[in-house]
Motif scaffolding. Structure first.
Motif, PDB file in Angstrom:
ATOM      1  N   THR A  54      -2.171   0.362  -4.536  1.00 52.51           N
ATOM      2  CA  THR A  54      -1.481  -0.871  -4.199  1.00 52.51           C
ATOM      3  C   THR A  54      -0.479  -1.074  -5.329  1.00 52.51           C
ATOM      4  N   THR A  78       0.857  -1.169   0.000  1.00 48.56           N
ATOM      5  CA  THR A  78       0.000   0.000   0.000  1.00 48.56           C
ATOM      6  C   THR A  78       0.897   1.224   0.000  1.00 48.56           C
ATOM      7  N   TYR A 116       5.945   4.939   0.655  1.00 48.17           N
ATOM      8  CA  TYR A 116       5.721   3.605   1.201  1.00 48.17           C
ATOM      9  C   TYR A 116       6.413   3.519   2.552  1.00 48.17           C
ATOM     10  N   ALA A 176      -4.252   6.886  -3.177  1.00 47.76           N
ATOM     11  CA  ALA A 176      -3.875   5.674  -2.446  1.00 47.76           C
ATOM     12  C   ALA A 176      -3.866   4.525  -3.452  1.00 47.76           C
ATOM     13  N   LYS A 197      -6.371   1.837  -4.808  1.00 47.47           N
ATOM     14  CA  LYS A 197      -6.739   1.098  -3.611  1.00 47.47           C
ATOM     15  C   LYS A 197      -8.222   1.233  -3.359  1.00 47.47           C
TER      16      LYS A 197
END
Length: 77
Positions: free
Chosen positions: A40, A3, A17, A38, A77
Motif C-alpha cells: 500500500t 494498492t 498501479y 504487494a 499489504k
C-alpha cells in the motif's frame, strides 16, 4: 493510499498501479521490499527525477512506464 506491486528489474524500480508501471525516483523507499511484493503506497508524480534513481546504473532495455514518482509512504499489504 493505493494498492500497488513492487517491480524491480535491471532497468530500475517501479510501482505497478492500476495496470501501469511508475518509475520510483527515491529508490531507497523500496529497499526492504522484494520484486512482486504487494504494498500500500502513497506517491506523487514528478516531471523529473532528482532523487537516488537519477544517476542509477541500469541496463539499456525498454521498460514502458508512465513516468517518475516519489514514494511518500509504503507498507506491506
Amino acid at each position: 493510499n493505493s494498492t500497488a506491486t513492487v517491480i524491480k528489474d535491471c532497468t530500475g524500480s517501479y510501482l505497478r498501479y492500476n495496470g501501469s508501471d511508475y518509475r520510483v525516483c527515491n529508490t531507497e523507499a523500496l529497499t526492504s521490499f522484494d520484486n512482486g511484493a504487494a504494498v500500500t503506497a502513497t506517491f506523487t508524480q514528478l516531471t523529473e527525477c532528482n532523487g537516488t534513481a537519477k544517476n542509477e546504473i541500469v541496463c539499456m532495455m525498454l521498460h514502458a512506464n508512465k513516468g517518475w514518482i516519489n514514494v511518500q509512504k509504503i507498507e506491506k499489504k
